[in-house]
Design a protein around this motif. Structure first.
Motif, PDB file in Angstrom:
ATOM      1  N   THR A 269      38.360  38.739  44.259  1.00  0.00           N
ATOM      2  CA  THR A 269      37.479  37.574  44.395  1.00  0.00           C
ATOM      3  C   THR A 269      36.082  37.969  44.865  1.00  0.00           C
ATOM      4  N   GLY A 270      35.943  39.188  45.382  1.00  0.00           N
ATOM      5  CA  GLY A 270      34.655  39.640  45.910  1.00  0.00           C
ATOM      6  C   GLY A 270      34.560  39.531  47.425  1.00  0.00           C
ATOM      7  N   ASN A 271      35.493  38.792  48.044  1.00  0.00           N
ATOM      8  CA  ASN A 271      35.501  38.681  49.503  1.00  0.00           C
ATOM      9  C   ASN A 271      36.224  39.888  50.101  1.00  0.00           C
ATOM     10  N   GLU A 272      35.678  40.402  51.179  1.00  0.00           N
ATOM     11  CA  GLU A 272      36.316  41.543  51.833  1.00  0.00           C
ATOM     12  C   GLU A 272      35.911  41.603  53.298  1.00  0.00           C
ATOM     13  N   MET A 273      36.705  42.322  54.080  1.00  0.00           N
ATOM     14  CA  MET A 273      36.411  42.555  55.485  1.00  0.00           C
ATOM     15  C   MET A 273      36.843  43.970  55.849  1.00  0.00           C
ATOM     16  N   LYS A 274      36.226  44.506  56.901  1.00  0.00           N
ATOM     17  CA  LYS A 274      36.530  45.863  57.342  1.00  0.00           C
ATOM     18  C   LYS A 274      36.839  45.869  58.831  1.00  0.00           C
ATOM     19  N   ARG A 275      37.772  46.752  59.213  1.00  0.00           N
ATOM     20  CA  ARG A 275      38.079  46.968  60.630  1.00  0.00           C
ATOM     21  C   ARG A 275      38.010  48.470  60.913  1.00  0.00           C
ATOM     22  N   TYR A 276      37.477  48.793  62.087  1.00  0.00           N
ATOM     23  CA  TYR A 276      37.286  50.203  62.430  1.00  0.00           C
ATOM     24  C   TYR A 276      38.078  50.564  63.688  1.00  0.00           C
ATOM     25  N   ALA A 277      38.465  51.830  63.726  1.00  0.00           N
ATOM     26  CA  ALA A 277      39.136  52.374  64.910  1.00  0.00           C
ATOM     27  C   ALA A 277      38.776  53.855  65.018  1.00  0.00           C
ATOM     28  N   ILE A 278      38.881  54.397  66.222  1.00  0.00           N
ATOM     29  CA  ILE A 278      38.582  55.814  66.468  1.00  0.00           C
ATOM     30  C   ILE A 278      39.793  56.471  67.102  1.00  0.00           C
ATOM     31  N   THR A 279      40.159  57.642  66.595  1.00  0.00           N
ATOM     32  CA  THR A 279      41.243  58.434  67.180  1.00  0.00           C
ATOM     33  C   THR A 279      40.656  59.694  67.789  1.00  0.00           C
ATOM     34  N   PHE A 280      40.967  59.922  69.056  1.00  0.00           N
ATOM     35  CA  PHE A 280      40.489  61.109  69.756  1.00  0.00           C
ATOM     36  C   PHE A 280      41.664  61.727  70.496  1.00  0.00           C
ATOM     37  N   LEU A 281      41.994  62.986  70.102  1.00  0.00           N
ATOM     38  CA  LEU A 281      43.110  63.719  70.709  1.00  0.00           C
ATOM     39  C   LEU A 281      44.403  62.907  70.674  1.00  0.00           C
ATOM     40  N   GLY A 282      44.651  62.272  69.532  1.00  0.00           N
ATOM     41  CA  GLY A 282      45.907  61.548  69.348  1.00  0.00           C
ATOM     42  C   GLY A 282      45.916  60.128  69.869  1.00  0.00           C
ATOM     43  N   LYS A 283      44.865  59.690  70.560  1.00  0.00           N
ATOM     44  CA  LYS A 283      44.804  58.326  71.103  1.00  0.00           C
ATOM     45  C   LYS A 283      43.852  57.490  70.250  1.00  0.00           C
ATOM     46  N   THR A 284      44.319  56.302  69.838  1.00  0.00           N
ATOM     47  CA  THR A 284      43.551  55.433  68.955  1.00  0.00           C
ATOM     48  C   THR A 284      42.919  54.292  69.744  1.00  0.00           C
ATOM     49  N   ILE A 285      41.633  54.071  69.505  1.00  0.00           N
ATOM     50  CA  ILE A 285      40.887  52.974  70.138  1.00  0.00           C
ATOM     51  C   ILE A 285      40.414  52.041  69.025  1.00  0.00           C
ATOM     52  N   ASN A 286      40.885  50.790  69.058  1.00  0.00           N
ATOM     53  CA  ASN A 286      40.466  49.808  68.062  1.00  0.00           C
ATOM     54  C   ASN A 286      39.079  49.271  68.384  1.00  0.00           C
ATOM     55  N   LEU A 287      38.236  49.184  67.378  1.00  0.00           N
ATOM     56  CA  LEU A 287      36.880  48.670  67.549  1.00  0.00           C
ATOM     57  C   LEU A 287      36.769  47.236  67.045  1.00  0.00           C
ATOM     58  N   TYR A 288      37.872  46.508  67.128  1.00  0.00           N
ATOM     59  CA  TYR A 288      37.870  45.103  66.722  1.00  0.00           C
ATOM     60  C   TYR A 288      38.742  44.324  67.695  1.00  0.00           C
ATOM     61  N   ILE A 289      38.525  43.029  67.753  1.00  0.00           N
ATOM     62  CA  ILE A 289      39.267  42.169  68.682  1.00  0.00           C
ATOM     63  C   ILE A 289      40.338  41.380  67.950  1.00  0.00           C
ATOM     64  N   ASN A 290      39.955  40.688  66.903  1.00  0.00           N
ATOM     65  CA  ASN A 290      40.897  39.852  66.158  1.00  0.00           C
ATOM     66  C   ASN A 290      41.638  40.702  65.136  1.00  0.00           C
ATOM     67  N   SER A 291      42.960  40.755  65.246  1.00  0.00           N
ATOM     68  CA  SER A 291      43.764  41.579  64.343  1.00  0.00           C
ATOM     69  C   SER A 291      44.260  40.803  63.130  1.00  0.00           C
ATOM     70  N   GLY A 292      43.947  39.521  63.033  1.00  0.00           N
ATOM     71  CA  GLY A 292      44.421  38.712  61.914  1.00  0.00           C
ATOM     72  C   GLY A 292      43.619  38.958  60.644  1.00  0.00           C
ATOM     73  N   ILE A 293      44.270  38.751  59.490  1.00  0.00           N
ATOM     74  CA  ILE A 293      43.615  38.886  58.197  1.00  0.00           C
ATOM     75  C   ILE A 293      43.405  37.487  57.629  1.00  0.00           C
ATOM     76  N   PRO A 294      42.162  37.123  57.297  1.00  0.00           N
ATOM     77  CA  PRO A 294      41.891  35.746  56.860  1.00  0.00           C
ATOM     78  C   PRO A 294      42.307  35.450  55.419  1.00  0.00           C
ATOM     79  N   TYR A 295      42.861  36.431  54.708  1.00  0.00           N
ATOM     80  CA  TYR A 295      43.214  36.223  53.308  1.00  0.00           C
ATOM     81  C   TYR A 295      44.723  36.140  53.147  1.00  0.00           C
ATOM     82  N   GLU A 296      45.151  35.268  52.259  1.00  0.00           N
ATOM     83  CA  GLU A 296      46.586  35.149  51.974  1.00  0.00           C
ATOM     84  C   GLU A 296      47.072  36.305  51.102  1.00  0.00           C
TER      85      GLU A 296
END
Length: 396
Positions: A269-296
């Motif tokens: 449809t052309g709609n899209e969203m991106k979520r980012y995260a960083i992994t350092f020495l095996g530990k992952t840090i999410n750079l987003y707050i809302n984990s829900g996906i707005p698309y069915e």
């Protein structure tokens, strides 16, 4: 190329524009006076852009005057200019030096182990044995004794024919060659029978040693005795021999699977969203707050980018990007003939992946049954010719 660019960045350089009618002469004079120019790009007939070191730029004035060219600076790049720009901000400069020192320190360890050449030995098994021998992710490079590790790996894994380890930057390249184990064949002095490895109808029977107990045209089942290694004669009594021969039979295979008469198309449809995260020495840090996906309905694409300083210097920092692209799901009806044709191709490919050894396909048959109005059950039957005799040791 990376090291060259890094060298120029450390020393400092300027991007300049040279304007005039004697650009070729300008370049020739610079070459004669050993002034290094790079990334020269001609913008038009009398203008060009290039890069030159700080020291070289200071020697351009007489050349520009001689060739009647104008020189102006576009940008100033490199550590000397950064230090000058922030010379009064000592905390910032200390932070830069600490960051560089940290990067330098982290390049003293192995952060990636790349394994090639393994087919039957799993990557997990190789990594586990390498760790026991002294090589793992996080190992200090100066403390890794490659020769000792290679010798210990050969002793630990008898499946290895050869192993080579090379450390480049923060990567350890492990190349192996697996030992080709001979198939389990009974030695000639060991008495054995020949039995059926699977069900079938005997088509061709050639016995070199032993007593055949079946004939061509007989139907046999898996495990049934085909050629006996026990010989009994009135003159010599009971003898045990090593049965040898070839038993080819007609065999049958059957596969069935359900297929839909509806094909699903996923249209972006052309709609899209991106979520980012960083992994350092095996530990992952999410750079987003809302984990829900707005698309069915959506397609998910994951990108992992490692922090690199060139090809072989990898820092254990990975940036993860999850891209969600919304799609519209459309269902389209297909004909029975198309469903049968596509389903047959799928079953044929699955069958060829499952069979092993030399096999000759004699006949194929496909049947379909309607499960409901939108679903059919395909039944795929294959008639083959193959060797079914295997040796079985006689316990005396």
């Amino acid at each position: 190329m990376f090291l060259v660019n890094l060298f120029h960045f450390i020393k400092g350089y300027v991007v300049i524009v040279v304007e005039g009618y004697y650009l070729e002469r300008f370049i020739n004079i610079c070459a004669r006076r050993q002034l290094y120019l790079w990334d020269i790009k001609k913008m038009n007939g009398y203008t060009m852009r290039l890069k030159i070191s700080i020291k070289g730029f200071k020697r351009l004035r007489p050349i520009a005057y001689k060739t009647k060219c104008k020189v102006r600076i576009l940008t100033k790049n490199g550590i000397p200019f950064i230090l000058y720009r922030y010379r009064k901000r000592k905390t910032f400069l200390v932070g830069i030096f600490l960051f560089i020192a940290l990067l330098w320190y982290m390049t003293s360890f192995i952060w990636v182990i790349e394994i090639t050449g393994n087919e039957n030995i799993s990557k997990e098994e190789i990594l586990s044995n390498l760790e026991m021998c002294g090589l793992k992710v996080g190992s200090y490079k100066m403390g890794v004794d490659i020769d000792t590790i290679q010798d210990n790996m050969m002793l630990r894994l008898n499946k290895l024919a050869w192993i080579g380890i090379e450390v480049k930057g923060t990567k350890a390249y492990v190349e192996i060659k697996e030992r080709r184990l001979a198939p389990p064949i009974l030695e000639r002095h060991i008495p054995c029978n020949i039995v059926a490895a699977k069900d079938g109808v005997i088509k061709n029977l050639v016995v070199k040693s032993g007593q055949p107990v079946v004939k061509e045209g007989d139907t046999v089942t898996k495990g049934q005795l085909l050629v006996s290694g026990v010989l009994n004669s009135q003159v010599e009594g009971v003898r045990y021999v090593h049965s040898m021969g070839s038993v080819k039979a007609r065999t049958w295979y059957e596969k069935s699977k359900e297929f839909k008469l509806i094909k699903t198309n996923r249209i972006p449809t052309g709609n899209e969203m991106k979520r980012y995260a960083i992994t350092f020495l095996g530990k992952t840090i999410n750079l987003y707050i809302n984990s829900g996906i707005p698309y069915e309905n959506y397609d998910k694409i994951t990108y992992n980018n490692e922090l690199r300083l060139g090809k072989d210097y990898i820092i254990p920092i990975t940036v993860h990007c999850e891209q969600y692209k919304e799609v519209a799901v459309e269902e389209k009806s297909i004909s029975l003939e198309q469903a049968v044709e596509e389903g047959t191709q799928t079953l044929q490919q699955e069958f060829l992946k499952e069979v092993s050894g030399e096999i000759e396909i004699l006949n194929e048959n496909i049947e379909h049954i309607f499960v409901d109005e939108q679903t059919i059950l395909l039944k795929y039957t294959v008639e083959c010719m193959e060797e079914i005799g295997i040796q079985e040791k006689i316990e005396i």
